[in-house]
Every structure is written in structure tokens, then in C-alpha cells.
Design an enzyme around this catalytic site. Structure first.
Site, mmCIF file in Angstrom:
data_model
loop_
_atom_site.group_PDB
_atom_site.id
_atom_site.type_symbol
_atom_site.label_atom_id
_atom_site.label_comp_id
_atom_site.label_asym_id
_atom_site.label_seq_id
_atom_site.Cartn_x
_atom_site.Cartn_y
_atom_site.Cartn_z
ATOM 1 N N ASP A 1 0.823 -1.203 0.000
ATOM 2 C CA ASP A 1 0.000 0.000 0.000
ATOM 3 C C ASP A 1 0.855 1.250 0.000
ATOM 4 O O ASP A 1 1.503 1.567 0.990
ATOM 5 C CB ASP A 1 -0.907 -0.022 1.238
ATOM 6 C CG ASP A 1 -1.861 1.155 1.280
ATOM 7 O OD1 ASP A 1 -2.002 1.839 0.254
ATOM 8 O OD2 ASP A 1 -2.456 1.392 2.346
ATOM 9 N N ASP B 1 0.371 7.524 -8.523
ATOM 10 C CA ASP B 1 -0.231 6.625 -7.532
ATOM 11 C C ASP B 1 -0.343 5.220 -8.095
ATOM 12 O O ASP B 1 -1.226 4.931 -8.905
ATOM 13 C CB ASP B 1 -1.606 7.142 -7.124
ATOM 14 C CG ASP B 1 -2.244 6.289 -6.039
ATOM 15 O OD1 ASP B 1 -1.514 5.538 -5.368
ATOM 16 O OD2 ASP B 1 -3.472 6.368 -5.872
#
Length: 467
Positions: free
Chosen positions: A124, A343
Site C-alpha cells: 500500500d 499513484d
């Protein structure tokens, strides 16, 4: 994965600040950590019929999963910013994938504890605390709660609980660290809530993670993690043991590993549409010399988006012609509007309306032979099967960055199969004032390097093959 803002929890995103001091030691700068990556839809993860894991049945279901995941992630980023509702000596870990859980894209196998055991953690890039399903202070430690695997703290001789009265506890994320401290030696507790409804609670601890260098040498490093003994959505974590955080907060795995291995990390994402089991990887430390590497500056300290990876875009070109997009679209404001972030946890690239509309207008003449239709993305069209679809008619996109760097993604980074006979452009239109987000499909088949010491992001074309 994004964490909701509440009285006891606040999402700790990727940040870079002056507290990070990276050693310039020549030996350390030559070390690196390499982790194998596999896309989440890879069959290698397997499938448990009692869970949500497993590959989608068809391309339509697959793209729908990705779009839904991106929507949740974009909402999470906006919430965090207050926009809504206010080398040869590298260490290697194998990676693998799972079905889309809405948390992120890739999974890593990590060995930790003494004696060491292997755990599968979701990678993550949007959080700072690495945590595992863990038995330590829980009252009901039934196997049914934990699933098939968990970390047993009391069986590891290197496990070190962090007392709630310690200075270390006081330096943790204040919004998610609970003030509960019944006695000085009680654990330092946390409570995290994620926007998709997941909530995790437990206590901080330090534990030894086993690093294996590519030359065979091994090394153990002490990392701060979370022992999660409270999890409200077990179904999603039957096959996954926790989360590996790659945030830039000093607490995160990324910062501590980069500090040890040369001040940088990098990853190369395999082609999303060609599922393999051995071609993607994550590296901590110095990568092998890569030709044609281009760099642009990280802009963390120049905007409110200090927890993300913001970079300065100067424009988008189609077939070599720069589009007439207002320059303010690429300028970051202190309210989270404009600018672009890289991202790897977002799949499809999001563009604010001023940029999206210009891109679509530039594509339409080349796609005029096909009828527009509904699909999972904002611009979809009827198209012949892949074997006869003429990809040469598709305009070539380039993203231009400050300093002259230019990303030229492959066509399959922005033209997707939605369903039988339907293709979509891989861009999502978002309303102004929001931010632009470069998703991992546009990043695929490139090596991306995050040089934390020098505050730069670099990229170069790559086939993403492991050594």
C-alpha cells in the site's frame, strides 16, 4: 489503501519531510531490496470460493472492478486533503497478486520473526503502518477469526511490544494512536478505519524482518509494525495477512528500508493485460544502471499533498501536438486542487475536466469510424475484435514533466477492452477543483524510481524482467 478521518483514526499517507535523514555511506548506497510483483488478477494467487478473491470472469467484470476500486481510492485521497466534506547486492522478496480488494495493486511475501515465518502482505503506497493479523493481547484468538495464517507474537523471541508510556508511542500518528494507557507497560494501541469500511485495531510493536540480498547474504532489520487483533472484514483477508506500507512517513517500511539501502526504492509494473507470474518487482536501494532514465522533481514540500507523490506536469501532447490545457490545471493549491500525483494504487488515470475534455477532443477524429457506447469508463466505443482492430489509428499520448522528462505510454496503457466489442479510453473525468492522478496502467512497462534522498522521481521503458 486510504484510511478514514475520525476522532481516533486518520489516514497516514506517504509523506516526505525534513525528519528523514538518509546516510550517504558508500556501502549502504550499493545495497538494495528487490521484491517480485505480480498483478492482482494473476491466477497465481489462487481462488477461494468462500471469499471475494479470485480473478474476474471476463474483461467487462475485470474493468468494472478496477474502476470501482479507483473511485474508492480517489474519494479517500480527497477526504484526506479535506476536499470532500471539508544493485548486485539487492535484497529480494517474491511478490504475488490477488483479486481486486479495493486496497491496492500488489502483494509481497515477507519473512519476519524469530524463528522466521512467511506472510503475504498487501503493498500500500498510501499508508504508513505495516500491520499483520496477530495474536498477542486478543481475548478470543480463535482460528476462525484469523483465517489460515497469523503472526503469533509470543512465539517470536525478537518480538518487542511498545509500551503506551514510552516516548516511541508518543511519536506515533496522534490521530490513530489511542490515549488508552491503563498501566506503564501496557501496549501502545491504534485504531484505523478505512473508507471502504475496513477497520483494524491492535498494538504497535518492533520485530525483525528478514532481508535476503541477491548475492545470498542475509540481514535482519528491526521494523515498527502493527499487531492487529481486531479486524471487521475477515472475508477480505482470508488469503492476505496484512498490509505492507510504503508511505514516506518515518514509521513506514519504505522509509526505513530506503534509509538502510541507499535512500531510494523503485518498482516496475508488468503489462496489466498480460498476466505473468515473474515479471514485476519492487526494489529497495540502488537499481542496475537503466538507460534512458528521465527524472523530475518531487514537489511534496511545495503543496498540501505532502503525503503523496506529486510531480509537476507541464502538459499533455497527442501525436506530438501539445494540447491547449490551462496551466493552472497542473499547479497544486493548498486546498488539494490541481497538480498531478503518481499513484501505483490507482488503476485508471484521472484528469480534471479542463484536461480530460481536451484529450477526448483530440482522440475523437481518429475514433469517428466507431460508434460511441456506454461502458465502465467515460468514453467508450464499439470496436472490432482485438485480432482485427487497427491499433495504428490510435493517437499516441505523451505526458510532459518539468525538467523535460516525457512519459510515452504504450497504447494498451490507455485503450482498454471493456466488454465484447467495446473498448474504452483509459481516462476518468473528475470535476474541478480536484487533482489529476496518474494510474498504474499508464505507468506499466516502465521502471519507476523514487529517490527519497534527492526528492526526485525517475522512469524509463522496461520489460520488467527479474534477473
Amino acid at each position: 489503501m486510504e484510511r478514514n478521518i475520525s476522532l481516533v483514526s486518520l489516514l497516514c499517507f506517504i509523506i516526505f519531510n525534513g525528519c528523514l535523514v538518509l546516510e550517504a555511506d558508500a556501502v549502504k548506497s550499493q545495497r538494495s531490496e528487490k521484491l517480485k510483483l505480480i498483478h492482482r488478477h494473476s491466477p497465481e494467487l489462487g481462488h477461494n470460493p468462500e471469499t471475494t478473491l479470485g480473478p474476474p470472469k471476463n474483461s467487462e467484470e475485470r474493468l468494472k472492478q478496477l474502476v470501482q476500486s479507483d473511485k474508492a481510492r480517489l474519494h479517500a485521497i480527497k477526504r484526506r486533503l479535506g476536499v470532500v466534506g471539508k544493485a548486485n547486492d539487492r535484497v529480494e522478496f517474491p511478490f504475488r497478486s490477488a483479486a481486486d480488494l479495493g486496497f491496492g495493486q500488489y502483494f509481497v511475501s515477507l519473512r519476519m520473526g524469530t524463528p522466521a515465518h512467511t506472510f503475504t502482505l498487501l503493498v500500500d503506497t498510501g499508508s504508513c503502518l505495516t500491520w499483520l493479523k496477530c495474536k498477542y493481547t486478543c481475548i478470543d484468538c480463535s482460528a476462525a477469526w484469523y483465517g489460515r495464517r497469523f503472526f503469533s507474537a509470543n512465539e517470536s523471541s525478537s518480538f518487542k511490544s511498545i509500551p503506551c508510556s514510552s516516548q516511541e508511542c508518543k511519536t506515533m500518528d496522534k490521530a490513530s494512536t489511542l490515549p488508552t494507557c491503563p498501566h506503564p507497560n501496557a501496549p501502545c494501541y491504534y485504531d484505523y478505519s478505512y473508507l471502504d469500511g475496513l477497520n483494524v485495531a491492535g498494538s504497535y510493536f518492533n520485530e525483525t524482518v528478514k532481508f535476503r540480498f541477491s548475492n545470498g547474504r542475509k540481514k535482519g532489520l528491526e521494523m515498527t509494525m502493527g499487531c492487529t487483533d481486531g479486524l471487521n472484514n475477515l472475508k477480505r483477508f482470508q488469503e492476505v495477512d496484512g498490509i505492507l506500507a510504503l508511505g514516506l512517513d518515518p514509521l513506514s517500511f519504505a522509509v526505513k528500508a530506503a534509509h538502510e539501502f541507499g535512500g531510494k526504492f523503485s518498482f516496475c509494473l508488468e503489462n496489466h493485460w498480460i498476466i505473468k507470474s515473474e515479471s514485476s518487482y519492487l526494489v529497495f536501494g540502488k537499481e542496475d544502471q537503466v538507460p534512458n532514465m528521465q527524472f523530475t522533481d518531487l514537489l511534496n514540500e511545495e503543496s498540501k499533498m505532502t503525503s503523496l507523490y506529486p510531480i509537476k506536469v507541464t502538459g499533455i501532447s497527442i501525436n506530438g501536438t501539445m494540447l491547449d490545457i490551462p496551466s493552472y490545471v497542473w499547479d497544486m493549491t493548498d486546498k488539494g486542487a490541481g497538480g498531478m500525483i503518481v499513484d501505483s494504487g490507482t488503476t485508471v488515470t484521472h484528469l480534471v475536466e479542463q484536461a480530460f475534455d481536451k484529450v477526448i477532443a483530440a482522440f475523437e477524429p481518429s475514433l469517428s469510424m466507431y460508434n460511441k457506447t456506454k461502458g465502465n469508463l467515460d468514453y467508450c466505443f464499439n470496436a472490432p475484435p482485438a485480432e482485427i482492430f487497427d491499433e495504428s489509428i490510435i493517437p499516441r499520448v505523451a505526458i510532459h514533466f518539468e525538467g523535460g522528462a516525457k512519459l510515452e505510454p504504450a497504447v494498451d496503457g490507455y485503450i482498454f477492452d471493456d466488454s465484447k466489442g467495446v473498448k474504452c479510453l483509459g481516462f476518468v473525468r473528475v470535476a474541478w477543483p480536484e487533482m489529476n492522478i496518474m494510474g498504474n496502467l499508464l505507468m506499466q512497462n516502465h521502471l519507476w524510481e523514487f529517490d527519497l534522498a534527492n526528492k526526485k522521481v525517475g522512469f524509463a521503458p522496461s520489460k520488467c524482467m527479474l534477473d
